[in-house]
Structures are given as C-alpha cells and as structure tokens.
Design a protein around this motif. Structure first.
Motif, mmCIF file in Angstrom:
data_model
loop_
_atom_site.group_PDB
_atom_site.id
_atom_site.type_symbol
_atom_site.label_atom_id
_atom_site.label_comp_id
_atom_site.label_asym_id
_atom_site.label_seq_id
_atom_site.Cartn_x
_atom_site.Cartn_y
_atom_site.Cartn_z
ATOM 1 N N ASP A 7 0.794 -1.236 0.000
ATOM 2 C CA ASP A 7 0.000 0.000 0.000
ATOM 3 C C ASP A 7 0.823 1.281 0.000
ATOM 4 O O ASP A 7 0.311 2.347 0.336
ATOM 5 C CB ASP A 7 -0.929 0.010 1.214
ATOM 6 C CG ASP A 7 -0.176 -0.073 2.543
ATOM 7 O OD1 ASP A 7 1.074 -0.193 2.529
ATOM 8 O OD2 ASP A 7 -0.830 -0.029 3.596
ATOM 9 N N PRO A 33 -5.455 1.499 -4.165
ATOM 10 C CA PRO A 33 -5.439 1.147 -2.734
ATOM 11 C C PRO A 33 -4.056 1.325 -2.109
ATOM 12 O O PRO A 33 -3.587 0.480 -1.351
ATOM 13 C CB PRO A 33 -5.857 -0.321 -2.744
ATOM 14 C CG PRO A 33 -5.303 -0.848 -4.032
ATOM 15 C CD PRO A 33 -5.397 0.292 -5.023
ATOM 16 N N GLY A 189 -2.251 -3.248 -3.356
ATOM 17 C CA GLY A 189 -3.327 -3.931 -2.650
ATOM 18 C C GLY A 189 -3.112 -5.419 -2.456
ATOM 19 O O GLY A 189 -3.839 -6.054 -1.686
#
Length: 337
Positions: A7, A33, A189
């Motif tokens: 992330d 993300p 992610g």
C-alpha cells in the motif's frame, strides 16, 4: 503468517521528471489502494507547482507533504522544496537533513525510509533523471522485498537514473512512464508476507537516521576515503564499496558519479576565480607601471610591465581553456544521443 496489503508507492525523478511524472500519474486508477509519495529534485528556494500539475494530470488528488501528515491511500504526497520527505509509522516526516548528491529533497532518502518502514509493502518507481540518484534507495527496497519499477530508457528524457537502477537491481518492471501507472495498479493492494522479511541493515538504519537529522555515530559507517566533500570540505567516508558511495562526518552523501560531477564544478569555479585574479593583477601592474614612469622610475616601470605581460599571457591561456571547454560542453549537450 502475517499478511499485509502492498500500500505504499514511492516515486523518484530528476531531470526530465515532470513530463515522466505526468505520464505516470495519468495511468494510476482513481481507486488506487495505496498512498503515493513523490520526490522530484528541486531547487532549494521558492515553492513548487508540482502538486497542482500532478493533480491535473491524473485522477488522484495531489498535495504538498507536511510534517506529520498521515499517508492516505488514493492520494499523491509531493515533497516540498528544501526538505527531505521520509516515511515513518504511516506518516510523513519532513527533515532538513544533509543533502544527498547535492539534493534536498533526495530520492534515496525517501526510498530508504520507505524500505525500513514498509519492507515488502513498498513499490519503488524511478523515472527520468541524470546520474545515479535513486539506485541506493532502490537497492534498499529490493533487499527488503519490495517491488521495483523503472521508466524504459527509450522513453526517458534522461536515462541516467533508470539506467543505473537497471544495472544494480533485478527490476520487476521496465515500462514507459505512461504504462507504469497501470503496472502499479496490478501490484497495489496485494497481500504480502511481512513477518519473515530480512531486517534492515545497520547501514540502512544509520543512513535513514541521518536523513531524519538524528544523531549518528559516523565512525561506524565506513573508513576515510581520501576524498573531500564538495559541500563542506570534510573527509568523506567510504560507506558502500560495492556501489562506491560516500558520506562526510556531517552527513552529506555522494555517489561516485555525483562526486565526480560536483568536483568538476568546483574545479571550474576555482579556474574562473583564478582568471579574475589574473585580470586584476594585469590591471594593477599596468597602473603601478604608469605611476612609476610618471615619477621617472624607468627600471621599476619595466618590472611592472613584465609582471603585466606575464599575468596577461597566463590569463589569455586560462581564458582560452575555459571558453573552449564551455564550447565543447555545449556541443556535447546538443549532440543527438
């Protein structure tokens, strides 16, 4: 098994980097993300329009990094001028720590801190830039299990930075800037194992502390190299023999390529200073010679005239060298690569 999402995206660029960054952020998805942190090597003074430029170039909002700002997924955090931006415990730290290769903010400072803080959760991206900035930081990211990406050399306006990374790191993705955003989307992610990652090396921790303006026992970092720091004239320590990197006792960091480039600039400034001194000597000798003749001191006047002639000849030689070197440098810059 400890799994965490990948992330954190850290991006570094220098010469030719604005266009590369615009292409990169245009390819990022609106629902990325991961948080993105960008360092573009900038002059120390003034403000940067880069957040506004990047915010207009893609779907993600871009902001100037601030001390203590929380990293936010789906947002681009841009290093401000004259401050390193570092990652620590999910937040950003701004530091006025020692320059690296003459830069603050520095790509390597950000990348190292991300490697320490995030390990395999990090995606490192190096775009267009001269010399070899970003390589040491990308080595740290790779060593800690992160993903490594660089701009395709044929797509980069300046190939030095991405080219150096390719030489020293097994890179996961080499793509045009406009395609790297999509590559980041594919990796971001993903759950990654974080429990069994190699711990940061002692050198990596020390250099990260230096960038954060924390106390460092410099003697532990390496042996004296015999070279001087262009920024402070202090002794440089050889901190990484494999990739030829140096630090002085107050923390200024240099790669061999950047050190050579800085020394060339120091030498040129010294030569121009010498030329100015010679021209002043010519003027002063001419004035003193004229005064001596007016007083009827012929022999003294002749001595001053010889001094004027010698200094004038030396100035002509030095001026010719400097001007021819400048012409050669311009010709090299204009020569197609």
């Amino acid at each position: 098994m400890a799994l965490e999402p990948r992330d954190l995206v850290v991006v570094g660029a220098s010469a030719g980097g604005v266009e590369a960054l615009r292409g990169f952020v245009a390819g990022l998805p609106a629902d990325l993300p991961a948080a993105v942190v960008v360092v573009l090597h900038l002059p120390a003074g003034g403000t940067s329009a880069l957040p506004a430029i990047l915010g207009r170039s893609g779907p993600l909002p871009a902001v100037s990094a601030r001390q203590g700002m929380a990293l936010e997924r789906g947002r681009i955090h841009v290093a401000p001028p004259d401050h390193h931006v570092l990652v620590r415990d999910g937040t950003l730290v701004l530091s006025h720590g020692p320059t690296e290769n003459g830069h603050r903010p520095a790509v390597d400072a950000l990348f190292r801190s991300a490697a320490v803080a995030g390990g395999p959760r990090v995606i490192g991206v190096v775009l267009s830039g001269a010399l070899d900035d970003g390589t040491a930081g990308m080595v740290a990211i790779a060593t800690r299990g992160g993903v490594t990406m660089v701009q395709d050399l044929d797509d980069a306006l300046y190939q030095g930075m991405p080219g150096s990374v390719v030489k020293h790191v097994r890179v996961d993705q080499v793509l045009p800037a406009g395609s790297l955003g999509d590559a980041v989307r594919r990796y971001a992610g993903e759950p990654v194992e974080t429990a069994n990652v190699p711990a940061p090396s002692a050198l990596l921790r020390l250099e990260t502390r230096f960038a954060a303006q924390q106390t460092v026992e410099v003697e532990k970092m390496g042996e004296p190299s015999g070279f001087s720091c262009p920024d402070c004239a202090g002794t440089l320590l050889d901190v990484d023999a494999e990739r030829t990197r140096f630090r002085c006792r107050v923390g200024h960091a240099w790669t061999a390529d950047a050190l050579l480039d800085a020394q060339a600039g120091t030498l040129e400034r010294a030569l121009w200073t010498a030329l100015r001194t010679l021209e002043e000597k010519v003027s002063l000798a001419r004035k003193m010679g004229a005064d001596a003749r007016n007083r009827g001191s012929g022999k003294l006047a002749e001595r001053y005239e010889r001094t004027e002639e010698e200094a004038s000849h030396a100035a002509d030689v030095l001026r010719g060298y400097l001007l021819s070197d400048a012409v050669d440098e311009q010709a090299r810059a204009e020569r197609p690569s």
